[in-house]
Design a protein around this motif. Structure first.
Motif, PDB file in Angstrom:
ATOM      1  N   VAL A  70       1.184  -1.234   0.336  1.00 47.66           N
ATOM      2  CA  VAL A  70      -0.394   0.278   0.086  1.00 47.66           C
ATOM      3  C   VAL A  70       0.641   1.277   0.334  1.00 47.66           C
ATOM      4  O   VAL A  70       1.684   1.336   0.713  1.00 47.66           O
ATOM      5  CB  VAL A  70      -0.845   0.124   1.107  1.00 47.66           C
ATOM      6  CG1 VAL A  70      -1.809   1.268   1.032  1.00 47.66           C
ATOM      7  CG2 VAL A  70      -1.798  -1.286   0.889  1.00 47.66           C
ATOM      8  N   MET A  71       0.450   2.448  -0.791  1.00 46.57           N
ATOM      9  CA  MET A  71       1.251   3.108  -1.268  1.00 46.57           C
ATOM     10  C   MET A  71       0.178   4.406  -1.024  1.00 46.57           C
ATOM     11  O   MET A  71      -0.482   5.324  -1.492  1.00 46.57           O
ATOM     12  CB  MET A  71       1.935   3.882  -1.941  1.00 46.57           C
ATOM     13  CG  MET A  71       3.235   5.328  -2.700  1.00 46.57           C
ATOM     14  SD  MET A  71       3.456   4.824  -4.063  1.00 46.57           S
ATOM     15  CE  MET A  71       4.975   4.123  -3.877  1.00 46.57           C
ATOM     16  N   GLU A  72       0.744   5.864   0.372  1.00 41.99           N
ATOM     17  CA  GLU A  72      -0.097   6.788   0.110  1.00 41.99           C
ATOM     18  C   GLU A  72       0.684   7.472  -1.063  1.00 41.99           C
ATOM     19  O   GLU A  72       1.621   7.401  -1.240  1.00 41.99           O
ATOM     20  CB  GLU A  72       0.152   6.737   2.174  1.00 41.99           C
ATOM     21  CG  GLU A  72       1.966   7.324   2.064  1.00 41.99           C
ATOM     22  CD  GLU A  72       2.666   9.052   1.729  1.00 41.99           C
ATOM     23  OE1 GLU A  72       1.338   9.632   1.475  1.00 41.99           O
ATOM     24  OE2 GLU A  72       3.377   9.051   2.069  1.00 41.99           O
ATOM     25  N   LEU A  73      -0.840   8.564  -0.700  1.00 44.67           N
ATOM     26  CA  LEU A  73      -0.577   9.630  -1.891  1.00 44.67           C
ATOM     27  C   LEU A  73      -0.063  11.074  -1.944  1.00 44.67           C
ATOM     28  O   LEU A  73       0.283  11.286  -2.603  1.00 44.67           O
ATOM     29  CB  LEU A  73      -1.983   9.468  -2.571  1.00 44.67           C
ATOM     30  CG  LEU A  73      -2.918   8.381  -3.428  1.00 44.67           C
ATOM     31  CD1 LEU A  73      -4.144   8.083  -3.684  1.00 44.67           C
ATOM     32  CD2 LEU A  73      -1.705   7.882  -4.097  1.00 44.67           C
ATOM     33  N   GLN A  74       0.384  10.627  -0.371  1.00 44.40           N
ATOM     34  CA  GLN A  74       0.786  12.318  -0.291  1.00 44.40           C
ATOM     35  C   GLN A  74       2.795  12.132  -0.415  1.00 44.40           C
ATOM     36  O   GLN A  74       2.772  13.212  -0.931  1.00 44.40           O
ATOM     37  CB  GLN A  74       0.473  12.857   1.538  1.00 44.40           C
ATOM     38  CG  GLN A  74       0.487  14.479   1.870  1.00 44.40           C
ATOM     39  CD  GLN A  74       0.063  14.913   0.778  1.00 44.40           C
ATOM     40  OE1 GLN A  74      -1.734  14.997   0.679  1.00 44.40           O
ATOM     41  NE2 GLN A  74       0.365  16.500   0.703  1.00 44.40           N
ATOM     42  N   ASN A  75       2.841  11.056   0.471  1.00 44.89           N
ATOM     43  CA  ASN A  75       4.743  11.429   0.232  1.00 44.89           C
ATOM     44  C   ASN A  75       5.248  10.423  -0.823  1.00 44.89           C
ATOM     45  O   ASN A  75       5.648  10.757  -1.113  1.00 44.89           O
ATOM     46  CB  ASN A  75       4.933  11.518   1.490  1.00 44.89           C
ATOM     47  CG  ASN A  75       4.531  12.493   2.706  1.00 44.89           C
ATOM     48  OD1 ASN A  75       4.961  14.196   1.775  1.00 44.89           O
ATOM     49  ND2 ASN A  75       4.505  12.822   3.477  1.00 44.89           N
ATOM     50  N   LEU A  76       4.153   9.364  -1.119  1.00 47.90           N
ATOM     51  CA  LEU A  76       4.372   7.978  -1.925  1.00 47.90           C
ATOM     52  C   LEU A  76       4.848   7.047  -1.296  1.00 47.90           C
ATOM     53  O   LEU A  76       5.873   6.465  -1.983  1.00 47.90           O
ATOM     54  CB  LEU A  76       4.931   8.716  -3.501  1.00 47.90           C
ATOM     55  CG  LEU A  76       4.157   9.785  -3.696  1.00 47.90           C
ATOM     56  CD1 LEU A  76       4.506  10.275  -5.544  1.00 47.90           C
ATOM     57  CD2 LEU A  76       2.489   9.641  -4.069  1.00 47.90           C
ATOM     58  N   ASN A  77       5.275   6.834   0.229  1.00 45.45           N
ATOM     59  CA  ASN A  77       5.314   5.840   0.187  1.00 45.45           C
ATOM     60  C   ASN A  77       5.200   5.003   0.345  1.00 45.45           C
ATOM     61  O   ASN A  77       3.990   4.932   0.858  1.00 45.45           O
ATOM     62  CB  ASN A  77       6.531   6.620   2.336  1.00 45.45           C
ATOM     63  CG  ASN A  77       7.324   7.841   2.029  1.00 45.45           C
ATOM     64  OD1 ASN A  77       8.209   7.356   1.232  1.00 45.45           O
ATOM     65  ND2 ASN A  77       6.748   8.832   2.897  1.00 45.45           N
ATOM     66  N   ILE A  78       5.904   3.565   0.600  1.00 44.07           N
ATOM     67  CA  ILE A  78       5.137   2.373   0.986  1.00 44.07           C
ATOM     68  C   ILE A  78       4.740   2.052   2.488  1.00 44.07           C
ATOM     69  O   ILE A  78       5.565   2.537   3.558  1.00 44.07           O
ATOM     70  CB  ILE A  78       5.785   1.120   0.723  1.00 44.07           C
ATOM     71  CG1 ILE A  78       6.036   0.977  -0.844  1.00 44.07           C
ATOM     72  CG2 ILE A  78       5.335  -0.232   1.019  1.00 44.07           C
ATOM     73  CD1 ILE A  78       5.069   0.993  -1.768  1.00 44.07           C
ATOM     74  N   ILE A  79       3.465   2.421   2.721  1.00 46.38           N
ATOM     75  CA  ILE A  79       3.225   1.841   4.642  1.00 46.38           C
ATOM     76  C   ILE A  79       2.761   0.531   4.615  1.00 46.38           C
ATOM     77  O   ILE A  79       2.123   0.396   6.176  1.00 46.38           O
ATOM     78  CB  ILE A  79       1.969   3.280   4.649  1.00 46.38           C
ATOM     79  CG1 ILE A  79       0.656   3.146   4.591  1.00 46.38           C
ATOM     80  CG2 ILE A  79       3.061   4.642   5.085  1.00 46.38           C
ATOM     81  CD1 ILE A  79      -0.300   3.388   3.707  1.00 46.38           C
ATOM     82  N   GLU A  80       2.439   0.442   4.093  1.00 46.00           N
ATOM     83  CA  GLU A  80       2.355  -1.783   4.597  1.00 46.00           C
ATOM     84  C   GLU A  80       2.711  -2.644   3.278  1.00 46.00           C
ATOM     85  O   GLU A  80       2.668  -2.158   2.439  1.00 46.00           O
ATOM     86  CB  GLU A  80       0.899  -2.379   4.201  1.00 46.00           C
ATOM     87  CG  GLU A  80       0.313  -0.981   5.679  1.00 46.00           C
ATOM     88  CD  GLU A  80      -0.878  -1.550   5.730  1.00 46.00           C
ATOM     89  OE1 GLU A  80      -1.667  -2.737   6.047  1.00 46.00           O
ATOM     90  OE2 GLU A  80      -1.638  -0.684   6.708  1.00 46.00           O
TER      91      GLU A  80
END
Length: 118
Positions: A70-80
Motif C-alpha cells: 500500500v502506497m500513501e498518496l501524499q508522500n508516496l511512501n509504502i505504508i504496508e
C-alpha cells in the motif's frame, strides 16, 4: 485470494488482501468489495478500493506477482507490505506523474483508468 474478473477492470472480490497486510485492511479481507483497477504496467496492478475513502490516509494498492503493498498518496511512501525495489521505483515514478489526479480520484470516488508508465 478469490476474485471474479469483470466489467472493465472492476473486480468483485472477497479476501482481497492476504493477511500479511495487517489489521487496517481486515474489512477488505472479510467482505465483498469493488476494487477498480486504476492502471496496469510491467506486470504491476494498481487499484483503489471503494471503501478506502473511510480510512485515511489516501492510498493505492499495488500487486506485483505474489507481492502486495500500500502506497500513501501524499508522500508516496509504502505504508504496508513489501514490493521489490525496482517495482517500488516504477510505481513511484508513475504516481508522481499522476499524484494530483490520484488524490482527486480518492476524494471524489470517481474512478477511471490512468495511463500506464511507458
Amino acid at each position: 485470494m478469490s476474485t471474479i474478473e469483470g466489467l472493465g477492470g472492476i473486480v468483485l472480490a472477497y479476501e482481497l488482501l492476504v493477511p500479511r497486510l495487517g489489521r487496517s485492511h481486515s474489512a477488505e479481507r472479510t467482505s465483498v468489495s469493488l476494487m477498480p483497477e486504476i492502471a496496469r504496467f510491467y506486470g504491476i496492478v494498481i487499484r483503489m478500493f471503494l471503501i478506502d475513502r473511510e480510512h485515511p490516509p489516501r492510498h493505492i494498492h499495488i500487486k506485483y506477482g505474489d507481492h502486495v503493498a500500500v502506497m500513501e498518496l501524499q508522500n508516496l511512501n509504502i505504508i504496508e507490505g513489501q514490493i521489490p525495489k525496482r517495482c517500488r521505483q516504477l510505481v513511484r515514478e508513475w504516481a508522481e506523474a499522476h499524484q494530483q489526479e490520484l488524490i482527486e480520484m480518492w476524494d471524489s470516488q470517481n474512478f477511471h483508468r490512468i495511463e500506464p508508465l511507458d
